[in-house]
Design a protein around this motif. Structure first.
Motif, PDB file in Angstrom:
ATOM      1  N   ILE A   1      -6.424   2.197  -7.826  1.00 24.72           N
ATOM      2  CA  ILE A   1      -7.659   1.506  -7.430  1.00 24.72           C
ATOM      3  C   ILE A   1      -7.292   0.446  -6.404  1.00 24.72           C
ATOM      4  O   ILE A   1      -6.426  -0.397  -6.670  1.00 24.72           O
ATOM      5  CB  ILE A   1      -8.379   0.898  -8.655  1.00 24.72           C
ATOM      6  CG1 ILE A   1      -8.868   2.023  -9.577  1.00 24.72           C
ATOM      7  CG2 ILE A   1      -9.549   0.021  -8.220  1.00 24.72           C
ATOM      8  CD1 ILE A   1      -9.663   1.564 -10.796  1.00 24.72           C
ATOM      9  N   THR A   2      -7.916   0.531  -5.236  1.00 22.95           N
ATOM     10  CA  THR A   2      -7.529  -0.345  -4.124  1.00 22.95           C
ATOM     11  C   THR A   2      -8.642  -1.330  -3.765  1.00 22.95           C
ATOM     12  O   THR A   2      -9.764  -1.225  -4.250  1.00 22.95           O
ATOM     13  CB  THR A   2      -7.191   0.488  -2.879  1.00 22.95           C
ATOM     14  OG1 THR A   2      -8.289   1.338  -2.604  1.00 22.95           O
ATOM     15  CG2 THR A   2      -5.957   1.323  -3.072  1.00 22.95           C
ATOM     16  N   ASN A   3      -8.303  -2.254  -2.878  1.00 24.38           N
ATOM     17  CA  ASN A   3      -9.265  -3.248  -2.376  1.00 24.38           C
ATOM     18  C   ASN A   3      -9.930  -4.044  -3.500  1.00 24.38           C
ATOM     19  O   ASN A   3     -11.110  -4.373  -3.436  1.00 24.38           O
ATOM     20  CB  ASN A   3     -10.333  -2.570  -1.505  1.00 24.38           C
ATOM     21  CG  ASN A   3      -9.738  -2.088  -0.206  1.00 24.38           C
ATOM     22  OD1 ASN A   3      -9.158  -2.885   0.531  1.00 24.38           O
ATOM     23  ND2 ASN A   3      -9.836  -0.801   0.072  1.00 24.38           N
TER      24      ASN A   3
ATOM     25  N   ASP B   1     -11.341  11.147  -5.847  1.00 26.48           N
ATOM     26  CA  ASP B   1     -10.668   9.876  -5.574  1.00 26.48           C
ATOM     27  C   ASP B   1      -9.581  10.125  -4.528  1.00 26.48           C
ATOM     28  O   ASP B   1      -9.413  11.253  -4.038  1.00 26.48           O
ATOM     29  CB  ASP B   1     -10.113   9.264  -6.865  1.00 26.48           C
ATOM     30  CG  ASP B   1      -8.993  10.089  -7.490  1.00 26.48           C
ATOM     31  OD1 ASP B   1      -8.733  11.219  -7.013  1.00 26.48           O
ATOM     32  OD2 ASP B   1      -8.380   9.614  -8.459  1.00 26.48           O
ATOM     33  N   ALA B   2      -8.857   9.064  -4.174  1.00 23.25           N
ATOM     34  CA  ALA B   2      -7.866   9.177  -3.098  1.00 23.25           C
ATOM     35  C   ALA B   2      -6.782  10.212  -3.419  1.00 23.25           C
ATOM     36  O   ALA B   2      -6.390  10.997  -2.559  1.00 23.25           O
ATOM     37  CB  ALA B   2      -7.241   7.811  -2.823  1.00 23.25           C
TER      38      ALA B   2
ATOM     39  N   GLU C   1      -6.643   4.228   7.473  1.00 18.42           N
ATOM     40  CA  GLU C   1      -7.615   4.334   6.394  1.00 18.42           C
ATOM     41  C   GLU C   1      -8.944   4.784   6.995  1.00 18.42           C
ATOM     42  O   GLU C   1      -9.163   4.629   8.190  1.00 18.42           O
ATOM     43  CB  GLU C   1      -7.806   2.990   5.688  1.00 18.42           C
ATOM     44  CG  GLU C   1      -8.273   1.897   6.621  1.00 18.42           C
ATOM     45  CD  GLU C   1      -7.881   0.502   6.158  1.00 18.42           C
ATOM     46  OE1 GLU C   1      -7.201   0.382   5.135  1.00 18.42           O
ATOM     47  OE2 GLU C   1      -8.258  -0.446   6.825  1.00 18.42           O
TER      48      GLU C   1
ATOM     49  N   ARG D   1       0.830  -1.214   0.000  1.00 21.29           N
ATOM     50  CA  ARG D   1       0.000   0.000   0.000  1.00 21.29           C
ATOM     51  C   ARG D   1       0.859   1.257   0.000  1.00 21.29           C
ATOM     52  O   ARG D   1       0.567   2.217  -0.714  1.00 21.29           O
ATOM     53  CB  ARG D   1      -0.935   0.008   1.213  1.00 21.29           C
ATOM     54  CG  ARG D   1      -1.969  -1.091   1.138  1.00 21.29           C
ATOM     55  CD  ARG D   1      -3.243  -0.798   1.868  1.00 21.29           C
ATOM     56  NE  ARG D   1      -3.090  -0.187   3.170  1.00 21.29           N
ATOM     57  CZ  ARG D   1      -4.108  -0.020   3.998  1.00 21.29           C
ATOM     58  NH1 ARG D   1      -5.312  -0.420   3.684  1.00 21.29           N
ATOM     59  NH2 ARG D   1      -3.920   0.558   5.159  1.00 21.29           N
TER      60      ARG D   1
ATOM     61  N   HIS E   1     -14.864  -4.609  -6.567  1.00 19.31           N
ATOM     62  CA  HIS E   1     -14.671  -4.372  -5.127  1.00 19.31           C
ATOM     63  C   HIS E   1     -15.918  -4.860  -4.414  1.00 19.31           C
ATOM     64  O   HIS E   1     -17.026  -4.648  -4.898  1.00 19.31           O
ATOM     65  CB  HIS E   1     -14.581  -2.882  -4.796  1.00 19.31           C
ATOM     66  CG  HIS E   1     -13.747  -2.097  -5.730  1.00 19.31           C
ATOM     67  ND1 HIS E   1     -12.522  -1.627  -5.389  1.00 19.31           N
ATOM     68  CD2 HIS E   1     -13.958  -1.710  -7.004  1.00 19.31           C
ATOM     69  CE1 HIS E   1     -12.008  -0.993  -6.417  1.00 19.31           C
ATOM     70  NE2 HIS E   1     -12.862  -1.024  -7.410  1.00 19.31           N
TER      71      HIS E   1
ATOM     72  N   THR F   1      -9.660   3.294   1.158  1.00 15.10           N
ATOM     73  CA  THR F   1      -8.641   3.011   0.146  1.00 15.10           C
ATOM     74  C   THR F   1      -7.283   2.796   0.818  1.00 15.10           C
ATOM     75  O   THR F   1      -6.486   2.001   0.352  1.00 15.10           O
ATOM     76  CB  THR F   1      -8.498   4.153  -0.877  1.00 15.10           C
ATOM     77  OG1 THR F   1      -8.051   5.310  -0.189  1.00 15.10           O
ATOM     78  CG2 THR F   1      -9.790   4.433  -1.597  1.00 15.10           C
TER      79      THR F   1
ATOM     80  N   THR G   1      -4.741   4.690   0.871  1.00 15.08           N
ATOM     81  CA  THR G   1      -3.567   5.235   0.189  1.00 15.08           C
ATOM     82  C   THR G   1      -3.396   6.732   0.417  1.00 15.08           C
ATOM     83  O   THR G   1      -2.288   7.253   0.258  1.00 15.08           O
ATOM     84  CB  THR G   1      -3.644   4.997  -1.343  1.00 15.08           C
ATOM     85  OG1 THR G   1      -4.908   5.458  -1.814  1.00 15.08           O
ATOM     86  CG2 THR G   1      -3.486   3.525  -1.666  1.00 15.08           C
TER      87      THR G   1
END
Lengths: 322, 258
Positions: free
Chosen positions: A115-117, B94-95, B119, A100, A132, B125, B127
């Motif tokens: 784009i995470t998770n 977004d992040a 988080e 991360r 997700h 996310t 990040t």
């Protein structure tokens, strides 16, 4: 193949690739003609063999970090390789502490999103659509990048099953990083291993997790005893981790570990969305909770409505008496 | 010791969340509350400032509307002031957009340390904090389970797969804290009263010189679809009794785990 080239950050523990790394490499192989990896450490050149077995044709050796936390150097090495070599279509990171950090640093450096998770990827032309689990796994949201490469994904553990390919030759190239100045200021002074007996939480065939419904911290011992009787690992809900009953490393859920054991036993856990997302993929689920309306009963295969602190001792006794 | 703590005001987590059918953004229309995850960072900051014998804690937050109730909670705990970046342009950020906004807001104040949660509870996310560190050119230590300032440097126990690493870093730096790093205090009555008069500066995206660079319109991501996940088959639910234990043992035997 829909994509030309995918990079994977390969993480190692005790000179072996982590399970999550093998999962990412397997996924990368299904989407791209060419899979390349980045790794750090003292003897990265020795990793070429095992990475070759998983289809990696080129390994970028970041080298020893000399005590630095990996994030800044991994991001710098990748950014450097993008500007001097050629950019990949996508980059995969594991949802690990260092994965991360590295993805976040790289995203900010390149000023591209991340784009995470991610729990699944589906190819659509040269784009990857990422799935997700949201609202505790009740809904699946699919997203994609608006603009082209590199598409950076941070992928949750156990989203893909690892599978070796036909062994391929893996070339090793140096990707050492020059002085990064202030961003690289954090240094590891010493490492401490916390002894845990039994199988690892995210690899155990049986997981027994405890929550608030246990009533008080010392009753977590019941969870540990039951887990040990079933050759499993003890886990926890976020509520009791936040309350300081057990360390963060025990946490199962959105902010903790994803587990997919053969059997998951939720003891005194109501099933907040935060928890469900980390365990809903378990093959069999048992729930013990005193509130019969608790969401956990909607996903369990076998449930007992009652006081967990009374039921678990009886269960332990019954198992021992067999 | 001046510390910025990034805090997020989120929809009440006890209320079932929903998505806007047009944008697929999380609906944030109702009352917003301070994300519980952020209370650990606020408490950590207050304790570090106390230990240093001077300085103040500044809360930094962003929202598409002018909601401040979550920030007031942090002020009631003891933070000195707040900075809220509030702009309709920020909807659907977004992040990375979020990180750009928070980094720019942090730069408007003096700081030795930036603290965030690992988080947020709603977006998770995970990040944004390290993106902020990169944008500000700061070292970062994520997943701290213990934080101290020793001889003017940051000393952290950082969670690892195997246990923890002891990590040091010069200041200024950014640290993300896990729950359990400290026990957050409950705001006192006096704290709640005094929070009402503490200053909260509201800034727009234009104030930060970020017009046209952040927010949903400049987010690099698009939602493709939202669908219901495959539901699990309903199982057997029974009330507690001696027979219930017997049935559970039978179930475990059937699975061959005992």
């Amino acid at each position: 193949m829909s994509l030309g080239k995918i990079w994977v950050l390969a993480e190692f523990a005790d000179a072996k690739p982590t399970t999550a790394t093998l999962e990412l490499l397997t996924a990368a192989n299904t989407f791209a003609d060419k899979v390349e990896a980045f790794a750090w450490g003292e003897g990265v050149v020795n990793y070429a063999g095992v990475l070759g077995d998983y289809g990696v044709s080129k390994l970028y050796d970041i080298g020893s970090l000399a005590g630095s936390l990996p994030g800044p150097k991994v991001a710098a090495a990748m950014a450097e390789a993008i500007s001097s070599d050629s950019a990949p279509d996508a980059i995969f990171f594991a949802t690990s502490y260092d994965g991360r950090d590295s993805a976040a640093r790289l995203s900010a450096r390149l000023s591209v999103g991340v784009i995470t998770n991610v729990v699944n990827l589906v190819a659509n032309g040269s784009e990857l659509n990422a799935e997700h689990a949201i609202f505790g796994g009740e809904m699946i949201l699919t997203s994609k990048f608006a603009a082209a490469a590199p598409q950076i994904f941070v992928i949750r553990a156990k989203s893909f099953a690892p599978e070796a390919k036909e062994a391929a030759n893996c070339e090793v190239v140096s990707a050492s990083v020059s002085d990064l100045g202030s961003t690289d200021g954090a240094k590891i002074v010493s490492s401490h291993v916390e002894e845990r007996s039994g199988p690892k939480l995210d690899e155990a065939p049986v997981v027994v997790s405890g929550g608030r419904g246990l009533g008080q911290p010392d009753r977590y011992q019941l969870v540990e005893e039951l887990a040990s009787l079933l050759n499993g690992a003890p886990g926890a809900s976020r509520a009791i981790v936040d309350a300081g009953w057990v360390p963060y490393s025990y946490q199962v859920g959105q902010t903790g570990k994803t587990v997919k054991p053969n059997l998951y036993i939720a003891v005194g856990i109501s099933g907040a969305t935060q928890h469900m997302v980390g365990m809903k993929g378990s093959k069999n689920i048992v729930a013990i909770n005193k509130d019969k309306e608790a969401p956990i009963f909607q996903v369990c295969d076998f449930g007992i409505v009652g006081d967990a602190s009374k039921i678990v001792p009886k269960l332990i006794e019954a198992i021992k008496a067999r | 010791m001046n510390i910025c703590v990034c805090v997020k005001q989120i929809p009440d987590p006890t209320v079932t969340p929903s998505l806007d059918p047009n944008t697929s953004n999380l609906v944030r229309a109702g009352k917003l509350v301070l994300d519980d995850s952020d209370t650990f960072g606020v408490e950590m900051a207050l304790q570090l400032v106390d230990a240093a014998g001077g300085g103040e804690v500044t809360l930094v937050s962003m929202a598409p509307n002018s909601e401040v109730s979550g920030i007031r909670t942090g002020l009631a705990m003891g933070a000195a002031k707040g900075i809220l970046v509030s702009d309709p342009e920020l909807a659907g950020s977004d992040a990375l957009s979020t990180a750009k906004v928070l980094a720019a807001a942090i730069k408007t104040t003096e700081f030795d340390l930036v603290i965030t949660a690992t988080e947020s509870t709603d977006g998770y996310t995970g990040t944004t904090p390290v993106q902020i560190a990169e944008l500000l050119g700061l070292p970062s230590v994520s997943f701290a389970k213990k934080v101290e300032i020793v001889d003017g440097a940051l000393k952290v126990e950082r969670q690892t797969e195997a246990g923890f690493d002891e990590v040091t870093s010069p200041l200024p730096a950014l640290v993300t804290v896990t729950a359990g790093v400290v026990e957050p205090r409950y705001p006192s009555f006096k704290g709640i009263m005094s929070a009402k008069s503490k200053p909260v500066t509201t800034l727009t995206v234009a104030d930060l010189g970020l017009s046209g660079q952040v927010g949903g319109a400049n987010s690099g991501q698009q939602v493709v679809s939202v669908r219901k996940a495959e539901a699990r088959q309903a199982g057997t639910i029974i009330e507690d009794s001696d027979d219930a234990i017997g049935q559970l043992v039978g179930y475990l035997e059937q699975l061959k785990v005992i």
